[in-house]
Write a protein that holds these residues in place. Structure first.
Motif, PDB file in Angstrom:
ATOM      1  N   ARG A  77       0.848  -1.189   0.000  1.00 34.69           N
ATOM      2  CA  ARG A  77       0.000   0.000   0.000  1.00 34.69           C
ATOM      3  C   ARG A  77       0.881   1.236   0.000  1.00 34.69           C
ATOM      4  NH1 ARG A  77      -3.329   0.722   5.415  1.00 34.69           N
ATOM      5  NH2 ARG A  77      -2.842   2.893   5.171  1.00 34.69           N
ATOM      6  N   LEU A  78       0.278   2.335  -0.319  1.00 35.55           N
ATOM      7  CA  LEU A  78       1.017   3.591  -0.393  1.00 35.55           C
ATOM      8  C   LEU A  78       0.156   4.670   0.240  1.00 35.55           C
ATOM      9  CD1 LEU A  78       3.499   5.091  -1.548  1.00 35.55           C
ATOM     10  CD2 LEU A  78       2.219   5.377  -3.662  1.00 35.55           C
ATOM     11  N   ASP A  79       0.691   5.307   1.257  1.00 34.03           N
ATOM     12  CA  ASP A  79      -0.008   6.395   1.935  1.00 34.03           C
ATOM     13  C   ASP A  79       0.714   7.697   1.623  1.00 34.03           C
ATOM     14  OD1 ASP A  79      -1.898   4.712   3.269  1.00 34.03           O
ATOM     15  OD2 ASP A  79      -0.322   4.176   4.698  1.00 34.03           O
ATOM     16  N   LEU A  80       0.033   8.595   0.919  1.00 36.46           N
ATOM     17  CA  LEU A  80       0.625   9.887   0.592  1.00 36.46           C
ATOM     18  C   LEU A  80       0.335  10.882   1.708  1.00 36.46           C
ATOM     19  CD1 LEU A  80      -0.309  10.201  -3.190  1.00 36.46           C
ATOM     20  CD2 LEU A  80       1.757   9.240  -2.154  1.00 36.46           C
ATOM     21  N   ASP A  81       1.272  11.776   1.918  1.00 40.61           N
ATOM     22  CA  ASP A  81       1.111  12.832   2.919  1.00 40.61           C
ATOM     23  C   ASP A  81       0.184  13.904   2.337  1.00 40.61           C
ATOM     24  OD1 ASP A  81       1.338  15.007   4.627  1.00 40.61           O
ATOM     25  OD2 ASP A  81       3.522  15.036   4.618  1.00 40.61           O
ATOM     26  N   PRO A  82      -1.001  14.087   2.900  1.00 41.53           N
ATOM     27  CA  PRO A  82      -1.930  15.080   2.341  1.00 41.53           C
ATOM     28  C   PRO A  82      -1.423  16.512   2.452  1.00 41.53           C
ATOM     29  CG  PRO A  82      -2.779  14.192   4.399  1.00 41.53           C
ATOM     30  CD  PRO A  82      -1.536  13.418   4.077  1.00 41.53           C
ATOM     31  N   GLY A  83      -0.436  16.760   3.302  1.00 40.23           N
ATOM     32  CA  GLY A  83       0.124  18.093   3.450  1.00 40.23           C
ATOM     33  C   GLY A  83       1.248  18.407   2.481  1.00 40.23           C
ATOM     34  N   MET A  84       1.700  17.405   1.731  1.00 45.04           N
ATOM     35  CA  MET A  84       2.808  17.596   0.786  1.00 45.04           C
ATOM     36  C   MET A  84       2.325  18.425  -0.402  1.00 45.04           C
ATOM     37  SD  MET A  84       5.945  17.063  -0.096  1.00 45.04           S
ATOM     38  CE  MET A  84       6.729  15.644   0.585  1.00 45.04           C
ATOM     39  N   ARG A  85       3.065  19.458  -0.744  1.00 44.15           N
ATOM     40  CA  ARG A  85       2.743  20.319  -1.886  1.00 44.15           C
ATOM     41  C   ARG A  85       3.925  20.328  -2.841  1.00 44.15           C
ATOM     42  NH1 ARG A  85      -1.520  19.303  -0.491  1.00 44.15           N
ATOM     43  NH2 ARG A  85      -2.943  20.609   0.679  1.00 44.15           N
ATOM     44  N   TRP A  86       3.798  19.550  -3.921  1.00 45.17           N
ATOM     45  CA  TRP A  86       4.838  19.500  -4.942  1.00 45.17           C
ATOM     46  C   TRP A  86       4.763  20.769  -5.767  1.00 45.17           C
ATOM     47  CZ3 TRP A  86       8.372  15.899  -4.367  1.00 45.17           C
ATOM     48  CH2 TRP A  86       8.045  14.749  -3.651  1.00 45.17           C
ATOM     49  N   THR A  87       5.919  21.352  -6.092  1.00 48.70           N
ATOM     50  CA  THR A  87       5.919  22.649  -6.763  1.00 48.70           C
ATOM     51  C   THR A  87       6.634  22.670  -8.108  1.00 48.70           C
ATOM     52  OG1 THR A  87       7.908  23.316  -5.539  1.00 48.70           O
ATOM     53  CG2 THR A  87       5.762  23.886  -4.565  1.00 48.70           C
ATOM     54  N   GLY A  88       7.304  21.596  -8.499  1.00 50.68           N
ATOM     55  CA  GLY A  88       7.958  21.600  -9.805  1.00 50.68           C
ATOM     56  C   GLY A  88       8.824  20.383 -10.029  1.00 50.68           C
ATOM     57  N   LEU A  89       9.070  20.103 -11.304  1.00 51.83           N
ATOM     58  CA  LEU A  89       9.871  18.955 -11.711  1.00 51.83           C
ATOM     59  C   LEU A  89      10.917  19.406 -12.713  1.00 51.83           C
ATOM     60  CD1 LEU A  89      10.322  15.849 -11.813  1.00 51.83           C
ATOM     61  CD2 LEU A  89       8.715  15.820 -13.725  1.00 51.83           C
ATOM     62  N   GLU A  90      12.139  18.936 -12.514  1.00 52.82           N
ATOM     63  CA  GLU A  90      13.227  19.200 -13.451  1.00 52.82           C
ATOM     64  C   GLU A  90      13.887  17.876 -13.798  1.00 52.82           C
ATOM     65  OE1 GLU A  90      17.390  21.772 -13.585  1.00 52.82           O
ATOM     66  OE2 GLU A  90      16.315  21.563 -11.696  1.00 52.82           O
ATOM     67  N   VAL A  91      13.839  17.495 -15.077  1.00 52.31           N
ATOM     68  CA  VAL A  91      14.513  16.279 -15.538  1.00 52.31           C
ATOM     69  C   VAL A  91      15.963  16.654 -15.818  1.00 52.31           C
ATOM     70  CG1 VAL A  91      14.642  14.530 -17.347  1.00 52.31           C
ATOM     71  CG2 VAL A  91      12.411  15.265 -16.471  1.00 52.31           C
ATOM     72  N   LEU A  92      16.881  15.986 -15.137  1.00 57.27           N
ATOM     73  CA  LEU A  92      18.308  16.302 -15.234  1.00 57.27           C
ATOM     74  C   LEU A  92      19.045  15.437 -16.239  1.00 57.27           C
ATOM     75  CD1 LEU A  92      18.923  16.641 -11.391  1.00 57.27           C
ATOM     76  CD2 LEU A  92      18.481  18.492 -13.038  1.00 57.27           C
ATOM     77  N   ASP A  93      18.611  14.170 -16.388  1.00 59.88           N
ATOM     78  CA  ASP A  93      19.308  13.256 -17.288  1.00 59.88           C
ATOM     79  C   ASP A  93      18.423  12.045 -17.554  1.00 59.88           C
ATOM     80  OD1 ASP A  93      21.548  12.336 -18.811  1.00 59.88           O
ATOM     81  OD2 ASP A  93      22.166  11.046 -17.152  1.00 59.88           O
ATOM     82  N   THR A  94      18.583  11.467 -18.726  1.00 63.78           N
ATOM     83  CA  THR A  94      17.905  10.209 -19.046  1.00 63.78           C
ATOM     84  C   THR A  94      18.924   9.267 -19.665  1.00 63.78           C
ATOM     85  OG1 THR A  94      17.253  10.961 -21.252  1.00 63.78           O
ATOM     86  CG2 THR A  94      15.661  11.318 -19.468  1.00 63.78           C
ATOM     87  N   GLY A  95      18.722   7.980 -19.448  1.00 60.56           N
ATOM     88  CA  GLY A  95      19.574   6.957 -20.043  1.00 60.56           C
ATOM     89  C   GLY A  95      18.698   5.850 -20.585  1.00 60.56           C
TER      90      GLY A  95
END
Length: 140
Positions: A77-95
């Motif tokens: 199971r996965l319990d997410l923190d309801p207070g977590m506020r994600w603000t952005g994503l930056e992809v740095l590298d892919t392989g």
């Protein structure tokens, strides 16, 4: 000189622009990660899957996160923190991780209110679909 006929006035207001996707790409959510979340399409690359999983964290879509987790490493199971506020994503590298590969990696930085998460994630194809295997946290 010819007389112009007045056109009827429009009754509908201007269309509201769709919100851009949380993953950082300029497409609207429904045409970007939303189509993966709904099951309308499968992420074609490891990077697309990683972006869609970030968007699932933003939107709280636990079912999608579990569905796209490798069966050997998926938590019960996965319990997410309801207070977590994600603000952005930056992809740095892919392989690797393209339609021609069976494995791939994506290194990214996901920002949240108060900090950021830097991870190098591993992905594999299972039954033709990309899934998240695990990640490591490189030193900054």
């Amino acid at each position: 000189m010819a007389r112009r006929t007045a056109r009827p006035a429009r009754t509908a207001g201007p269309a509201k622009p769709a919100a851009s996707c949380p993953c950082g790409l300029p497409e609207p959510y429904d045409g970007c990660c939303g189509r993966y979340h709904s099951g309308g399409a499968a992420a074609p690359t490891a990077e697309a899957l990683m972006r869609s999983r970030y968007s699932a964290f933003v939107t709280g879509d636990v079912a999608y996160l579990l569905r796209t987790w490798h069966p050997d490493t998926r938590p019960a199971r996965l319990d997410l923190d309801p207070g977590m506020r994600w603000t952005g994503l930056e992809v740095l590298d892919t392989g690797e991780g393209s339609a021609f590969h069976t494995t791939g990696t994506v290194t990214f930085r996901a920002s949240y209110r108060g900090g950021s998460l830097h991870e190098r994630s591993r992905f594999e194809r299972v039954g033709g679909a990309w899934v998240y295997v695990d990640g490591e946290f490189p030193d900054e």
